[in-house]
Enzyme design. Structure first.
Site, PDB file in Angstrom:
ATOM      1  N   GLU A 192      -1.084  -2.267  -5.176  1.00  0.00           N
ATOM      2  CA  GLU A 192      -2.453  -1.903  -5.572  1.00  0.00           C
ATOM      3  C   GLU A 192      -2.975  -2.710  -6.756  1.00  0.00           C
ATOM      4  O   GLU A 192      -3.264  -2.154  -7.837  1.00  0.00           O
ATOM      5  CB  GLU A 192      -2.528  -0.406  -5.864  1.00  0.00           C
ATOM      6  CG  GLU A 192      -2.154   0.444  -4.669  1.00  0.00           C
ATOM      7  CD  GLU A 192      -2.413   1.932  -4.870  1.00  0.00           C
ATOM      8  OE1 GLU A 192      -2.690   2.358  -6.000  1.00  0.00           O
ATOM      9  OE2 GLU A 192      -2.349   2.675  -3.864  1.00  0.00           O
TER      10      GLU A 192
ATOM     11  N   GLU B  64       1.425   3.416   2.137  1.00  0.00           N
ATOM     12  CA  GLU B  64       1.373   4.712   1.452  1.00  0.00           C
ATOM     13  C   GLU B  64       0.335   5.572   2.137  1.00  0.00           C
ATOM     14  O   GLU B  64      -0.728   5.079   2.549  1.00  0.00           O
ATOM     15  CB  GLU B  64       0.943   4.584  -0.027  1.00  0.00           C
ATOM     16  CG  GLU B  64       2.013   4.134  -0.965  1.00  0.00           C
ATOM     17  CD  GLU B  64       1.569   4.153  -2.426  1.00  0.00           C
ATOM     18  OE1 GLU B  64       0.750   5.020  -2.795  1.00  0.00           O
ATOM     19  OE2 GLU B  64       2.037   3.294  -3.184  1.00  0.00           O
TER      20      GLU B  64
END
Ligand code: BG6
Length: 475
Positions: A174, A376
């Site tokens: 991220e 995720e």
């Protein structure tokens, strides 16, 4: 992307070679924050400086005790039918203050990866999960070019040390989060509110990613990294939506939100460039990236072998109400509150399973060569413990199962329609420490008891997960 009703989908079967696994990170699981000569990272620094910033004053030292329990934890993950787990090496555990390999830290990871293999779990290794070493932050963090070089140096050491052991590598988790949380919204230390600085941090992280990919390719060509190894990037992509019957200005807001959050990384990892329209619009509005000659050649190295797609929530935006904010930064979009949104109130995130499908189909259309996996996805619930039944087990069947089931069904449909999605990692299969929220919201299929020395206990949903991983049928 046009809004559609979040209809349910009836696709229930995933391909036989589709893999299931767990998403983890070093700083959120290992604990042992001062063991093996580990240096202070930003989270340790912030916890020491102001422990009140962390839910119930649980700071970065906690992890979930996996550093001591990795052998049994990997066996537990395998017992749920999972075959892989992504975690991160902590830069501050692997590299010493002189920039050299810290042998004790390296041995800790070798032992952990060996235990995982023994349990039948393949470890995917990520190099960076928001955990900048504090001494490098003091030198400017991602705003300093020397820190980019330091990251590339760390990456090179990690590839060389674990190159014969690890097949799946990732440069960043991220990379959009630190620019946003630390520099644009000021939620995380050092609490900066500056759109331009945030974009420059984003740019520098893109360079760091590309230099790491270059190091990987060089070491692989030299035989130090195994031939079958792959490198990728993981990001939290957020499918963008706007209101029904949008104006031109709403669509422009979508273009920029999508450009900064999604296309920036997708272009980097597939084309080795940044989206020209976004860079141009930023420049027109006075956001200038501190580029240097030679940067384009570095970014060109950023192409990866595959991608991780973290999905929690969509982005809903509309035309901004004003051109600039109180400090003169340009506004490109405002949040749009969809009246039909279903929220996870514990986390404040919208639950919109169809978003995973919409984004999958966008990737299939615009980046057709790209392999990817859901790296995720998960639901963190504050009242998990309140659902404990008489046998002592948490009964989370009413919310965790529908959440995962609905997302997996949309994944199944996307695959059926051509998406190159290879697997699914659930975030926090075993409850773990979550940054400022610490242990507030629990994600796990497995409970971690803070009262009983981090003991593990299966939640009711674990049985359901085991069934799905064994049958590949999403009941
Ligand atoms: C992802 C991160 O953003 O979401 C994880 O990669 C994080 O580190 C997870 O823990 C869940 O978010 P949170 O803030 O609820 O922990």
């Amino acid at each position: 992307m046009t809004e559609q009703n979040p209809n349910e989908t009836t696709y229930c079967d995933l391909p036989e070679d589709f893999f299931f696994g767990a998403a983890l990170s070093g700083p959120q699981t290992e604990g042992m924050w001062q063991a093996h000569g580990k240096l202070e990272n930003m989270w340790d620094f912030w916890s020491n400086q102001d422990i009140r910033a962390f839910h119930n004053r649980v700071g970065s030292y906690a992890g979930n005790d996996m550093g001591a329990r990795y052998a049994e934890d990997y066996e537990l993950l395998a017992s749920l039918g999972l075959s892989s787990a992504r975690t991160s090496i902590q830069w501050t555990r692997l590299i010493d203050a002189n920039g050299k390999l810290n042998r004790e830290g390296a041995d800790f990871y070798h032992e952990m990866f060996t235990a995982a293999r023994k349990a039948g779990i393949e470890v995917f290794v990520n190099l960076y999960h928001f955990d900048m070493p504090a001494y490098l932050f003091r030198r400017g963090g991602w705003e300093n070019r020397e820190v980019i070089e330091a990251y590339a140096h760390y990456a090179r050491i990690a590839f060389a040390e674990f190159g014969q052991e690890i097949v799946h590598w990732f440069t960043f988790n991220e990379p959009i989060v630190e620019p946003e949380q630390r520099y644009a919204h000021g939620n995380w230390f050092p609490f900066v509110h500056d759109f331009g600085r945030a974009r420059n941090v984003q740019y520098n992280i893109s360079l760091a990613h590309s230099l790491a990919v270059l190091a990987f390719r060089e070491l692989q060509a030299a035989g130090a990294v195994r031939e079958d190894a792959k490198i990728g990037l993981i990001n939290c992509f957020t499918p963008p939506y706007t209101r029904e019957n949008p104006t031109e200005a709403d669509l422009e807001a979508v273009r920029m939100a999508d450009g900064i959050d999604n296309r920036w990384w997708l272009d980097l990892v597939t084309k080795g460039t940044l989206p020209a329209d976004v860079i141009e619009t930023l420049a027109e509005r006075g956001v200038v990236l501190a580029t240097r000659p030679g940067d384009e050649a570095i970014l060109a190295q950023g192409k990866v072998d595959w991608l991780g797609f973290n999905y929690y929530q969509p982005t809903r935006v509309q035309a901004p109400a004003r051109d600039t904010d109180e400090q003169g930064d340009p506004c490109f979009f405002d949040p749009y509150v969809w009246p039909d949104a279903v929220m996870n109130k514990s986390r404040g995130w919208e639950i919109y399973p169809k978003g995973i499908y919409d984004f999958a189909m966008t990737m299939t259309r615009d980046y057709p060569e790209l392999d990817w996996f859901v790296s995720e996805n998960g639901i963190g619930i504050e009242e998990d413990h309140a659902k404990r039944t008489e046998d002592g087990r948490i009964d989370d069947l009413a919310y965790r199962v529908p959440f995962v089931r609905d997302h997996l069904r949309w994944v199944a449909r996307a695959i059926e329609e051509g998406a190159r999605c290879r697997g699914y990692h659930y975030w926090g299969v075993i409850d773990c420490w979550s940054w400022n929220n610490a242990y507030k919201n629990r994600y796990g299929f497995v409970e971690v008891s803070l009262q009983e020395n981090y003991d593990r206990r299966l939640k009711a949903s674990a049985e359901w997960l085991r069934e799905v991983t064994h049958t590949h049928h999403i009941a």
